[in-house]
Write an enzyme that holds these catalytic residues in place. Sequence first.
Site, short mmCIF file in Angstrom:
data_model
loop_
_atom_site.label_atom_id
_atom_site.label_comp_id
_atom_site.label_asym_id
_atom_site.label_seq_id
_atom_site.Cartn_x
_atom_site.Cartn_y
_atom_site.Cartn_z
N TYR A 1 -16.86 13.76 -17.33
CA TYR A 1 -17.45 12.25 -17.25
C TYR A 1 -18.36 12.06 -16.20
O TYR A 1 -18.35 12.96 -15.23
CB TYR A 1 -16.16 11.52 -16.90
N ASP B 1 -8.43 16.69 -17.20
CA ASP B 1 -8.57 15.35 -17.41
C ASP B 1 -8.36 15.08 -18.96
O ASP B 1 -9.16 15.57 -19.71
CB ASP B 1 -10.04 14.68 -17.08
N LYS C 1 -8.57 3.50 -20.00
CA LYS C 1 -8.79 3.67 -21.61
C LYS C 1 -7.83 3.55 -22.41
O LYS C 1 -7.31 2.62 -22.53
CB LYS C 1 -9.76 5.19 -21.45
N ARG D 1 0.78 -1.17 -0.33
CA ARG D 1 0.03 0.15 -0.07
C ARG D 1 0.84 1.29 -0.04
O ARG D 1 0.25 2.41 -0.30
CB ARG D 1 -0.97 -0.16 0.94
C1 LIG Z 1 -13.79 6.45 -17.57
C2 LIG Z 1 -13.30 7.96 -17.18
C3 LIG Z 1 -13.15 8.24 -15.85
C4 LIG Z 1 -13.19 7.34 -14.78
O1 LIG Z 1 -12.00 6.42 -14.96
P1 LIG Z 1 -12.28 4.93 -14.12
O2 LIG Z 1 -11.12 4.40 -14.55
O3 LIG Z 1 -13.79 4.30 -14.95
O4 LIG Z 1 -12.51 5.13 -12.74
C5 LIG Z 1 -12.68 9.66 -15.59
N1 LIG Z 1 -12.67 10.57 -16.54
C6 LIG Z 1 -12.78 10.30 -17.96
C7 LIG Z 1 -12.89 11.29 -19.21
C8 LIG Z 1 -13.49 8.85 -18.29
O5 LIG Z 1 -13.63 8.71 -19.53
#
Ligand SMILES: *Cc1c(COP(=O)(O)O)cnc(C)c1O
Length: 382
Positions: A117, A182, A207, A63
């Site tokens: 998101y 982001d 992603k 951790r």
């Molecule tokens: C999917 C997504 C998130 C969240 O990410 P997770 O890995 O699903 O927790 C945050 N921002 C954007 C733009 C996303 O597409």
Amino acid sequence: MTEQTFWTRAVHVGRDDLADQGLHAVPLDLSTTHPSRNSRDEAERLDAMTTGAQVSGMPIYARLGNPTVARFEEAIAELEGCESGVAFGSGMAALSACLLATVAAGRPHVVAVRPLYGTSDHLIASRLLGNQLTWSDPAEIGAAIRPDTGLVIIETPANPTLAEIDIRAVVDAAGDVPVLVDNTFATPALQRPTEFGAAVVVHSATKFLGGHGDAMGGVVACGEDFARGLRQVRIATGGVLHPSAAYLLLRGLATLPVRMERASATAAVLAERLLAHPRISAVHYPDPGKLGQLATGGAMLSFETETSPHEVISAVRLITPAVSLGSTDTLLQHPASLSHHIVAPEDRAAAGIPDSLLRLSVGLESPDDLWRDLDQALDRTG
Ligand SMILES: *Cc1c(COP(=O)(O)O)cnc(C)c1O
């Protein structure tokens, strides 16, 4: 190493030391604990870790730090042009840590621009983590800033409308307040927000960074000061990235520039054909020339159908009808039902997300095969 191109660095980041050790694949360390006969030294290093410092040497407990995860963090920091990277178990854990660190530092007010998101919108709007919030237009950010504002949060291109925001203008308006971008949709292969003054870059590594739909993770690239606050939060709250996921995410980075170039070219073709389709009333796809932030339009697009979006989802055959994005296969989903369902309908409307909108994450299939599938799905639902 900076004279090497981004493409070359994407292949080698996080593994520059391997050849000298006689290794080719990145070592995957699954240890949850790390034996040591020197507990005095461990106690000292533990003190340093508790302040959020990046401590060298063998970690103590998983951790607190892991060598495979550290390689992925180093890699993303370099690709985003930042001092530090701090990885988490998901994109939402990464964003949560940014909020918790900001609230803990005594500046709990957040200014944010919609759309975000869906769960990011929900997290900050619900004030679940003790933050305060002002939604703002990109042009009104200066007026929304208060003495206790600790973070400005934007997504560009935004999920799911592909709306673009001028990062430099937001940074100028925010003054001393750090701007968090982001960068999940663009990835550092197409856009590096710190080049426009952003202080904090967040990714859902689940992603495009991983790129194969088989590893969940999140990462923050930022300066070392902000990174310390994030590590303090991570040590105490435990939202760590698993080393197996770090291994897969680091492997994904090697092909990131190639995947983004190929998928972007296909997305541009599909955007053009969708625009000409009689049953499509609008197509949202970035124009990289508009703000000069993006290298290409990217691999994401969204479009508004005059037929039922639910029927289009059920009619595709090659395209995978699934939420998430950034995989090798093309994914289609309905934001009002899935990625943004958690946002109340009136807030979705305020964010510019109509119920007729479908979001396409373009993968590595041939553009003609993808178009044939979309075209037959739209015809069948007419
Ligand atoms: C999917 C997504 C998130 C969240 O990410 P997770 O890995 O699903 O927790 C945050 N921002 C954007 C733009 C996303 O597409």
